[in-house]
Design an enzyme around this catalytic site. Structure first.
Site, PDB file in Angstrom:
ATOM      1  N   ASN A  96       4.148   0.759   2.091  1.00 33.99           N
ATOM      2  CA  ASN A  96       4.068  -0.368   3.023  1.00 33.99           C
ATOM      3  C   ASN A  96       4.213  -1.673   2.257  1.00 33.99           C
ATOM      4  OD1 ASN A  96       2.958   1.119   5.586  1.00 33.99           O
ATOM      5  ND2 ASN A  96       1.768   1.874   3.850  1.00 33.99           N
TER       6      ASN A  96
ATOM      7  N   LYS B 116      12.020  12.142  11.278  1.00 36.80           N
ATOM      8  CA  LYS B 116      11.437  10.809  11.458  1.00 36.80           C
ATOM      9  C   LYS B 116      12.469   9.801  11.925  1.00 36.80           C
ATOM     10  CE  LYS B 116       7.722  10.901   8.126  1.00 36.80           C
ATOM     11  NZ  LYS B 116       6.803   9.914   7.579  1.00 36.80           N
TER      12      LYS B 116
ATOM     13  N   ARG C 190      -7.872   7.459   4.770  1.00 37.92           N
ATOM     14  CA  ARG C 190      -7.952   7.673   6.208  1.00 37.92           C
ATOM     15  C   ARG C 190      -8.001   9.171   6.464  1.00 37.92           C
ATOM     16  NH1 ARG C 190      -3.051   4.220   8.237  1.00 37.92           N
ATOM     17  NH2 ARG C 190      -2.383   4.949   6.184  1.00 37.92           N
TER      18      ARG C 190
ATOM     19  N   GLU D 219      10.735   1.298  11.522  1.00 43.22           N
ATOM     20  CA  GLU D 219       9.402   1.228  10.917  1.00 43.22           C
ATOM     21  C   GLU D 219       8.322   1.192  11.997  1.00 43.22           C
ATOM     22  OE1 GLU D 219       9.409   1.512   7.568  1.00 43.22           O
ATOM     23  OE2 GLU D 219      11.511   1.773   8.066  1.00 43.22           O
ATOM     24  N   GLY D 220       7.091   1.348  11.558  1.00 43.68           N
ATOM     25  CA  GLY D 220       5.971   1.156  12.468  1.00 43.68           C
ATOM     26  C   GLY D 220       5.241   2.429  12.836  1.00 43.68           C
TER      27      GLY D 220
ATOM     28  N   LYS E 189      12.021   3.219   5.521  1.00 40.24           N
ATOM     29  CA  LYS E 189      12.087   4.646   5.146  1.00 40.24           C
ATOM     30  C   LYS E 189      13.439   4.985   4.542  1.00 40.24           C
ATOM     31  CE  LYS E 189       8.590   6.308   8.270  1.00 40.24           C
ATOM     32  NZ  LYS E 189       8.535   5.229   9.300  1.00 40.24           N
TER      33      LYS E 189
ATOM     34  N   GLU F 259       4.492   7.103   2.513  1.00 39.18           N
ATOM     35  CA  GLU F 259       5.303   5.914   2.706  1.00 39.18           C
ATOM     36  C   GLU F 259       4.784   4.788   1.843  1.00 39.18           C
ATOM     37  OE1 GLU F 259       5.256   4.514   6.728  1.00 39.18           O
ATOM     38  OE2 GLU F 259       3.072   4.358   6.814  1.00 39.18           O
TER      39      GLU F 259
ATOM     40  N   ARG G 286       0.861  -1.190   0.000  1.00 34.25           N
ATOM     41  CA  ARG G 286       0.000   0.000   0.000  1.00 34.25           C
ATOM     42  C   ARG G 286       0.890   1.231   0.000  1.00 34.25           C
ATOM     43  NH1 ARG G 286      -2.660   0.571   4.983  1.00 34.25           N
ATOM     44  NH2 ARG G 286      -1.228   2.290   5.352  1.00 34.25           N
TER      45      ARG G 286
ATOM     46  N   SER H 256      -2.429  -2.638   5.974  1.00 32.09           N
ATOM     47  CA  SER H 256      -3.659  -2.898   6.711  1.00 32.09           C
ATOM     48  C   SER H 256      -4.897  -2.356   6.022  1.00 32.09           C
ATOM     49  CB  SER H 256      -3.548  -2.317   8.117  1.00 32.09           C
ATOM     50  OG  SER H 256      -3.211  -0.960   8.045  1.00 32.09           O
TER      51      SER H 256
END
Lengths: 452, 452
Positions: free
Chosen positions: B154, B337, B424, B341-342, B283, B152, B136, B159
């Site tokens: 993924n 940043k 989102r 990750e996460g 990243k 980003e 994604r 998800s």
């Protein structure tokens, strides 16, 4: 589940799969419920019921469907259109309804109010050209007589067409994945389109109502009936009224609710059910229909009459002294039921004797508030019941509900169909495995060739 | 939502419908969620998460979809297969991955462990003939530059394909019923088959794995790799491994989880993702790809390179002294940043300056744990957000995720598709309406012709 039932014979399950497989199935099943809408409001969550979509939990369900001989399944399905027709025909005989319920009226305020509305409609010769019935006839298999016996006929708010359809789908899915462990084949779980069938019937009723309808200029009002009978609510014409409430006294806390019920009945909107359909579903009418020669007044076809009579359990009013005497002698063969609708408060066993003796002493109309029913001894079987994500094995009995949809516009019968089913399974009162007796789950059925 | 974002321009909604209509829509929508599986575990319910199907609540959602110019939508969709291909090509260059992440490795234990597994696979020349990517790519519309910028990419556990698809369906349903109040047309909500597309990709990967497969005698074991690379768990051959976890250090509480990850990687099962696909999503790799002439190493088609480069926001490592200096001077134009990750823990505003000064003082490899990113200024708009059955109006910003599915078996590219989307929407940090900043909901999108 309304029937009183004592398990007579225990039917064993096929060789059980190991606890690992059952645990995996429970997790698969509860996840399936969450993503397919097989959910209900959780009573343990105080926010549940305040707003939709909050405080949800999977509906309680049986992990595998309950066995039923295919012959009994066909028998129950065949009865659906006949009962649909019967309800319609009985509803046309206003005097029969009033007369049959005249004693009930004296002891049951709720039925009395319904009859009052019904009488008013008779007085103005109210016509109901479009008649919509969404019924559910509930049965149990009696192991004493090896017969399918009707428990009750629901003509208002017949519940669970939506969740029931989903349970059948859940069981098919589980059997496709795990059926080999139990020697089960998902094709033997009958398809169940109850929710879409009921939706179709409602949509067709709307069509029938609107097909010849004149355009109405919109009228702003909070709900009234125009001189031509049109029901207008907030400026919109109401075509079809579906009652999801109104079948217990609790739904009428004040006169306002009774006034609303009358208003709806006075309108030309299609009512599901009309007051007369509602009254046909009372236990007293069920009992009257079971009397000799009564079915013959409402149905012409003799085969149909025979089929219906075959599923009637014994039903007696308490003015039959012989039966009251028998019930005092052998209370275990009877159930004592209040005339009022809505279930609950049935009386069993030794309490039948004591209540009958008390009622006889009170005399007068006290006896008219109850009826006696043949006690059914359903087959018991071991089931895995899942509630709150937890699986319990218990001794259970099951009740099969067959949905029927009926729609008539004047002489034209638009629909008269069997419309899916509902199986409900509950922990038998004689279960000693520690699971609360009465705990009930949604279920589906698995057709067997076994003759019973 | 990972991007730091300050709303720049507020886009007004069309004339709002009255509160009555909104209230009715909220009730319809939350009920729709319950019956269509648009539900999540409720954190307020302690039983939620212990077992599926318990403690459920509707997923938080936006009552209406967020507007997006159709041209930007098409641009984002076009990028999906190019990014799929890019991930695959980059994953083949093990040295590039190891070299690019060498500094990150020194400061981030988690990435270091992943690299160790990757290195082991390089050492044994591990072949991955069947390669499955379910990605994604997330974007925001930057109002400063009027461009679609990637937040980003993924490559593991992307998800919400399931819930995202449902929100699009919810919005279409609501617009069909209430769209006239807002001048909206449900046809302008793009179809979203993310969940079925991802399922199809997984099934096809299974097919590819099994098509030439020798029959294996079943081996009883709790999980091991046979000499031929076959992964066996509890006696079953594993064809496809999908990671729904494993992307944060929290998923590896002990050495056992790292051993399991290595075991999976050593097997011949199709991994989604393989360790190299996983690393391509870091990243730091995103940052390396944004450097001049790097994309050219992995893609041949110049048009594709141009398209990809166009969506890259500025990305810099902290060894670029000029950029660090600029960021200390104008911290409001940057986001700092962590490399790991996460998501979470991004640093904004005046904290960017303070952190950079502190890191410079610490010296050594401290700087390598972070990257600097161009700060995006997304458009803000007013939205109705529904959570726990309650609707809040708030100033919001949105992030568009485009799913991509990629499957290759040796030279044959079996699938390379854009596979649905996820919108989102979250309360903007500058919202002063009392709704908590950061509160995020699932959303879908509404295509407009408006050029931005």
């Amino acid at each position: 589940m309304s029937a009183a039932a004592t398990p007579a014979a225990v039917e064993g399950r096929p060789p059980a799969a190991g606890p690992d497989a059952v645990g995996e199935m429970v997790r698969e099943a509860t996840a399936w419920c969450a993503v397919h809408g097989l959910v209900v409001g959780d009573r343990a969550d105080p926010r549940s019921g305040t707003v939709p979509g909050v405080g949800l939990v999977h509906a309680p369900f049986s992990l595998l469907p309950t066995h039923l001989p295919e012959s009994r399944w066909r028998q129950a399905c065949e009865l659906a259109p006949i009962f649909n027709e019967l309800v319609d025909h009985v509803s046309l005989d206003g005097d029969f309804l009033q007369d049959s319920l005249s004693k009930t009226k004296q002891v049951d305020d709720f039925t009395s109010r319904l009859l009052e509305i019904h009488r008013k409609m008779m007085e103005i010769n109210k016509e109901e050209n479009i008649r919509l019935g969404l019924h559910r006839s509930d049965y149990m298999l009696d192991s004493e007589t090896n017969s399918l016996l009707q428990i009750e006929l629901n003509t208002i708010s017949a519940s669970f067409p939506g969740l029931g359809s989903l349970v059948s789908e859940l069981h098919r899915t589980l059997i496709d994945q795990y059926g080999h462990l139990f020697c089960l084949d998902s094709k033997r779980v009958p398809g169940n389109a109850a929710s879409s069938q009921f939706a179709k019937a409602l949509a067709r009723a709307w069509d029938e109502f609107n097909v010849d309808r004149k355009t109405l200029s919109e009228v702003e009002a909070e709900g009234h009936v125009l001189p031509d009978g049109t029901l207008v609510v907030k400026g919109r014409t109401v075509s079809v009224v579906y009652f999801r409430a109104g079948y217990t006294p609790n739904d009428y806390p004040s006169e306002a609710e009774w006034a609303a019920r009358l208003l709806l009945e006075q309108s030309s909107a299609v009512k599901c059910p009309s007051i007369s359909y509602h009254l046909v579903g009372t236990k007293k009418i069920q009992q009257e229909l079971a009397r000799p020669n009564v079915l013959e007044r409402f149905l012409e076809n003799k085969e149909e009459i025979t089929k219906i009579r075959k599923c009637f359990a014994g039903l007696w009013s308490l003015d039959d002294e012989e039966i009251v005497k028998s019930a005092i002698q052998k209370p275990e063969l009877f159930v004592l039921k209040p005339q009022r609708e809505g279930g609950g408060n049935n009386i069993y066993g030794i309490d039948v004797r004591e209540t009958l003796i008390r009622l006889q002493k009170e005399g007068g109309d006290a006896l008219a508030a109850y009826i006696l029913m043949q006690r059914i001894f359903p087959k018991a079987s071991l089931s895995n019941l899942v509630r709150g994500g937890v699986c319990h094995e218990a001794l259970t009995i099951s009740e099969l509900g067959i949905y029927g949809a009926y729609l008539r516009n004047n002489d034209k019968v638009v629909m008269n169909e069997q419309s899916g089913y509902l199986m409900r399974t509950k922990v038998s009162s004689s279960d000693e495995g520690g699971v609360a007796a009465g705990f009930a789950v949604l279920d589906s059925l698995y057709l067997t060739d076994t003759s019973i």
